[in-house]
Motif scaffolding. Sequence first.
Motif, PDB file in Angstrom:
ATOM      1  N   ILE A  13       1.229   5.275   0.133  1.00 45.41           N
ATOM      2  CA  ILE A  13       0.366   6.358   0.481  1.00 45.41           C
ATOM      3  C   ILE A  13       1.280   7.741   0.101  1.00 45.41           C
ATOM      4  O   ILE A  13       2.351   7.609   0.464  1.00 45.41           O
ATOM      5  CB  ILE A  13      -0.039   6.653   1.779  1.00 45.41           C
ATOM      6  CG1 ILE A  13      -0.681   5.121   2.247  1.00 45.41           C
ATOM      7  CG2 ILE A  13      -0.840   7.718   2.200  1.00 45.41           C
ATOM      8  CD1 ILE A  13      -0.957   5.013   3.709  1.00 45.41           C
ATOM      9  N   HIS A  57       0.890  -1.245  -0.126  1.00 45.68           N
ATOM     10  CA  HIS A  57      -0.035  -0.054   0.032  1.00 45.68           C
ATOM     11  C   HIS A  57       0.925   1.084  -0.174  1.00 45.68           C
ATOM     12  O   HIS A  57       1.713   1.337   0.829  1.00 45.68           O
ATOM     13  CB  HIS A  57      -0.918  -0.024   1.145  1.00 45.68           C
ATOM     14  CG  HIS A  57      -2.003   0.772   1.331  1.00 45.68           C
ATOM     15  ND1 HIS A  57      -3.097   1.150   0.621  1.00 45.68           N
ATOM     16  CD2 HIS A  57      -2.259   2.006   2.093  1.00 45.68           C
ATOM     17  CE1 HIS A  57      -3.905   1.747   0.808  1.00 45.68           C
ATOM     18  NE2 HIS A  57      -3.445   2.779   1.998  1.00 45.68           N
ATOM     19  N   ASN A 103      -4.642  12.610  -4.052  1.00 39.90           N
ATOM     20  CA  ASN A 103      -4.852  11.457  -4.595  1.00 39.90           C
ATOM     21  C   ASN A 103      -4.332  10.287  -4.113  1.00 39.90           C
ATOM     22  O   ASN A 103      -3.533  10.091  -4.895  1.00 39.90           O
ATOM     23  CB  ASN A 103      -4.863  11.685  -6.315  1.00 39.90           C
ATOM     24  CG  ASN A 103      -5.839  12.880  -6.457  1.00 39.90           C
ATOM     25  OD1 ASN A 103      -6.436  13.211  -5.941  1.00 39.90           O
ATOM     26  ND2 ASN A 103      -4.997  13.238  -7.594  1.00 39.90           N
ATOM     27  N   TYR A 125      -3.564   7.402  -2.603  1.00 39.42           N
ATOM     28  CA  TYR A 125      -2.989   5.975  -2.219  1.00 39.42           C
ATOM     29  C   TYR A 125      -3.076   5.003  -3.580  1.00 39.42           C
ATOM     30  O   TYR A 125      -3.752   5.226  -4.564  1.00 39.42           O
ATOM     31  CB  TYR A 125      -3.683   5.454  -1.175  1.00 39.42           C
ATOM     32  CG  TYR A 125      -4.916   4.838  -1.413  1.00 39.42           C
ATOM     33  CD1 TYR A 125      -5.378   3.478  -1.696  1.00 39.42           C
ATOM     34  CD2 TYR A 125      -6.134   6.126  -1.111  1.00 39.42           C
ATOM     35  CE1 TYR A 125      -6.525   3.286  -1.986  1.00 39.42           C
ATOM     36  CE2 TYR A 125      -7.338   5.459  -1.575  1.00 39.42           C
ATOM     37  CZ  TYR A 125      -7.697   4.213  -1.777  1.00 39.42           C
ATOM     38  OH  TYR A 125      -9.059   3.615  -1.933  1.00 39.42           O
ATOM     39  N   TYR A 126      -2.260   3.928  -3.467  1.00 43.82           N
ATOM     40  CA  TYR A 126      -2.156   3.025  -4.456  1.00 43.82           C
ATOM     41  C   TYR A 126      -1.909   1.625  -3.733  1.00 43.82           C
ATOM     42  O   TYR A 126      -1.289   1.511  -3.012  1.00 43.82           O
ATOM     43  CB  TYR A 126      -1.047   3.214  -5.519  1.00 43.82           C
ATOM     44  CG  TYR A 126      -0.808   4.419  -6.269  1.00 43.82           C
ATOM     45  CD1 TYR A 126      -1.336   4.571  -7.340  1.00 43.82           C
ATOM     46  CD2 TYR A 126      -0.458   5.644  -5.854  1.00 43.82           C
ATOM     47  CE1 TYR A 126      -1.708   5.838  -8.194  1.00 43.82           C
ATOM     48  CE2 TYR A 126      -0.539   6.594  -6.391  1.00 43.82           C
ATOM     49  CZ  TYR A 126      -1.018   6.704  -7.620  1.00 43.82           C
ATOM     50  OH  TYR A 126      -1.125   7.944  -8.210  1.00 43.82           O
ATOM     51  N   ASN A 127      -2.734   0.503  -4.373  1.00 49.52           N
ATOM     52  CA  ASN A 127      -2.581  -0.819  -4.025  1.00 49.52           C
ATOM     53  C   ASN A 127      -1.845  -1.523  -4.998  1.00 49.52           C
ATOM     54  O   ASN A 127      -2.616  -1.652  -5.942  1.00 49.52           O
ATOM     55  CB  ASN A 127      -4.133  -1.363  -3.588  1.00 49.52           C
ATOM     56  CG  ASN A 127      -4.697  -0.875  -2.406  1.00 49.52           C
ATOM     57  OD1 ASN A 127      -3.980  -0.821  -1.223  1.00 49.52           O
ATOM     58  ND2 ASN A 127      -5.946  -0.409  -2.336  1.00 49.52           N
ATOM     59  N   VAL A 141      -2.841  -3.251   5.392  1.00 49.81           N
ATOM     60  CA  VAL A 141      -3.494  -1.742   5.276  1.00 49.81           C
ATOM     61  C   VAL A 141      -4.086  -1.895   3.730  1.00 49.81           C
ATOM     62  O   VAL A 141      -3.249  -2.099   2.758  1.00 49.81           O
ATOM     63  CB  VAL A 141      -2.616  -0.633   5.334  1.00 49.81           C
ATOM     64  CG1 VAL A 141      -3.257   0.629   5.194  1.00 49.81           C
ATOM     65  CG2 VAL A 141      -2.008  -0.761   6.868  1.00 49.81           C
ATOM     66  N   ARG A 142      -5.373  -1.649   3.562  1.00 51.89           N
ATOM     67  CA  ARG A 142      -5.820  -1.394   2.278  1.00 51.89           C
ATOM     68  C   ARG A 142      -6.557   0.017   1.909  1.00 51.89           C
ATOM     69  O   ARG A 142      -6.662   0.227   0.865  1.00 51.89           O
ATOM     70  CB  ARG A 142      -7.080  -2.454   2.072  1.00 51.89           C
ATOM     71  CG  ARG A 142      -6.408  -3.742   1.956  1.00 51.89           C
ATOM     72  CD  ARG A 142      -7.529  -4.711   1.596  1.00 51.89           C
ATOM     73  NE  ARG A 142      -7.139  -6.274   1.720  1.00 51.89           N
ATOM     74  CZ  ARG A 142      -7.232  -6.715   2.779  1.00 51.89           C
ATOM     75  NH1 ARG A 142      -7.821  -6.115   4.084  1.00 51.89           N
ATOM     76  NH2 ARG A 142      -6.859  -8.251   3.354  1.00 51.89           N
ATOM     77  N   HIS A 143      -6.619   0.841   2.921  1.00 54.86           N
ATOM     78  CA  HIS A 143      -7.019   2.093   2.847  1.00 54.86           C
ATOM     79  C   HIS A 143      -6.349   2.903   3.643  1.00 54.86           C
ATOM     80  O   HIS A 143      -6.168   2.391   4.615  1.00 54.86           O
ATOM     81  CB  HIS A 143      -8.782   2.257   3.100  1.00 54.86           C
ATOM     82  CG  HIS A 143      -9.160   3.398   2.508  1.00 54.86           C
ATOM     83  ND1 HIS A 143      -9.372   4.624   3.218  1.00 54.86           N
ATOM     84  CD2 HIS A 143      -9.820   3.817   1.299  1.00 54.86           C
ATOM     85  CE1 HIS A 143      -9.855   5.402   2.530  1.00 54.86           C
ATOM     86  NE2 HIS A 143     -10.104   4.975   1.130  1.00 54.86           N
ATOM     87  N   PRO A 144      -6.032   4.352   3.456  1.00 51.88           N
ATOM     88  CA  PRO A 144      -5.044   5.043   4.146  1.00 51.88           C
ATOM     89  C   PRO A 144      -5.809   5.964   5.259  1.00 51.88           C
ATOM     90  O   PRO A 144      -5.189   6.765   5.714  1.00 51.88           O
ATOM     91  CB  PRO A 144      -4.520   5.882   3.080  1.00 51.88           C
ATOM     92  CG  PRO A 144      -5.700   6.236   2.351  1.00 51.88           C
ATOM     93  CD  PRO A 144      -6.321   4.719   2.019  1.00 51.88           C
ATOM     94  N   ILE A 145      -7.236   5.934   5.176  1.00 47.43           N
ATOM     95  CA  ILE A 145      -7.920   7.141   5.946  1.00 47.43           C
ATOM     96  C   ILE A 145      -7.108   7.142   7.577  1.00 47.43           C
ATOM     97  O   ILE A 145      -6.756   8.216   8.069  1.00 47.43           O
ATOM     98  CB  ILE A 145      -9.320   6.996   6.259  1.00 47.43           C
ATOM     99  CG1 ILE A 145     -10.003   8.416   6.794  1.00 47.43           C
ATOM    100  CG2 ILE A 145      -9.707   5.708   6.729  1.00 47.43           C
ATOM    101  CD1 ILE A 145      -9.758   9.553   5.904  1.00 47.43           C
ATOM    102  N   GLU A 146      -7.035   6.070   8.267  1.00 41.44           N
ATOM    103  CA  GLU A 146      -6.573   6.187   9.586  1.00 41.44           C
ATOM    104  C   GLU A 146      -5.055   6.673   9.432  1.00 41.44           C
ATOM    105  O   GLU A 146      -4.859   7.431  10.531  1.00 41.44           O
ATOM    106  CB  GLU A 146      -6.781   4.759  10.335  1.00 41.44           C
ATOM    107  CG  GLU A 146      -7.835   4.281  10.955  1.00 41.44           C
ATOM    108  CD  GLU A 146      -7.870   3.220  12.087  1.00 41.44           C
ATOM    109  OE1 GLU A 146      -7.526   3.413  13.068  1.00 41.44           O
ATOM    110  OE2 GLU A 146      -8.168   2.166  11.423  1.00 41.44           O
TER     111      GLU A 146
END
Length: 189
Positions: free
Chosen positions: A51, A49, A141, A143-145, A114-119
């Motif tokens: 960010i 992931h 914009n 993050y990238y998985n 981790v799949r999404h960066p919000i936290e």
Amino acid sequence: MPYITKDKAITVNGKTWWVNSTGSGLIIHAIKAMINQVDSMLNYHSKVHVIRFDLRMYSFTDDNKIMTVFNRRLFKWLKRKYKLNRIGFIWCRELETAKQQHYHYALIIDGHKVRHPIEILNKVKDIWEQHLDGSEFTPKNCYYNVKRNDYDSIQSAVWRISYLAKARGKGYKPNQTKNYGTSRVKWVE
């Protein structure tokens, strides 16, 4: 004086990647080090992931000590929260029209945890603005998985982080201060 390339593609570790060299070109040793960190993290994890964010400051400093403190605080929290064994990172220092430097940053972590960066972005904002007195945190914009052996997903992240190696805005610092820093995650056979 660093070697600058305006080539549209670069080969690192036997793979060729499209890079964003438009304008001032890219500092060749910086872009290679950055791509190496993505490669090394993918060597350990089948998914990573990535960010991307910017960190602005209120005033100029002669050194990058704030990045050392920022990394220490962020990594301690990441390891505790997500049980990460390794953390990859890339940052670059730039100074253009403002009187103080700013930093572009890419964090590279295990994509299985981790799949999404919000936290993480909320924690970055807290550390930067509340604890280190940074002036602004800006996700871009962000993050990238990325999957191992998925050229397209890796290429998207490489294109984005290649901006960090741009030549413009670099060099406005004392001689002993670095323009960029990366983690030292090593490739294993």
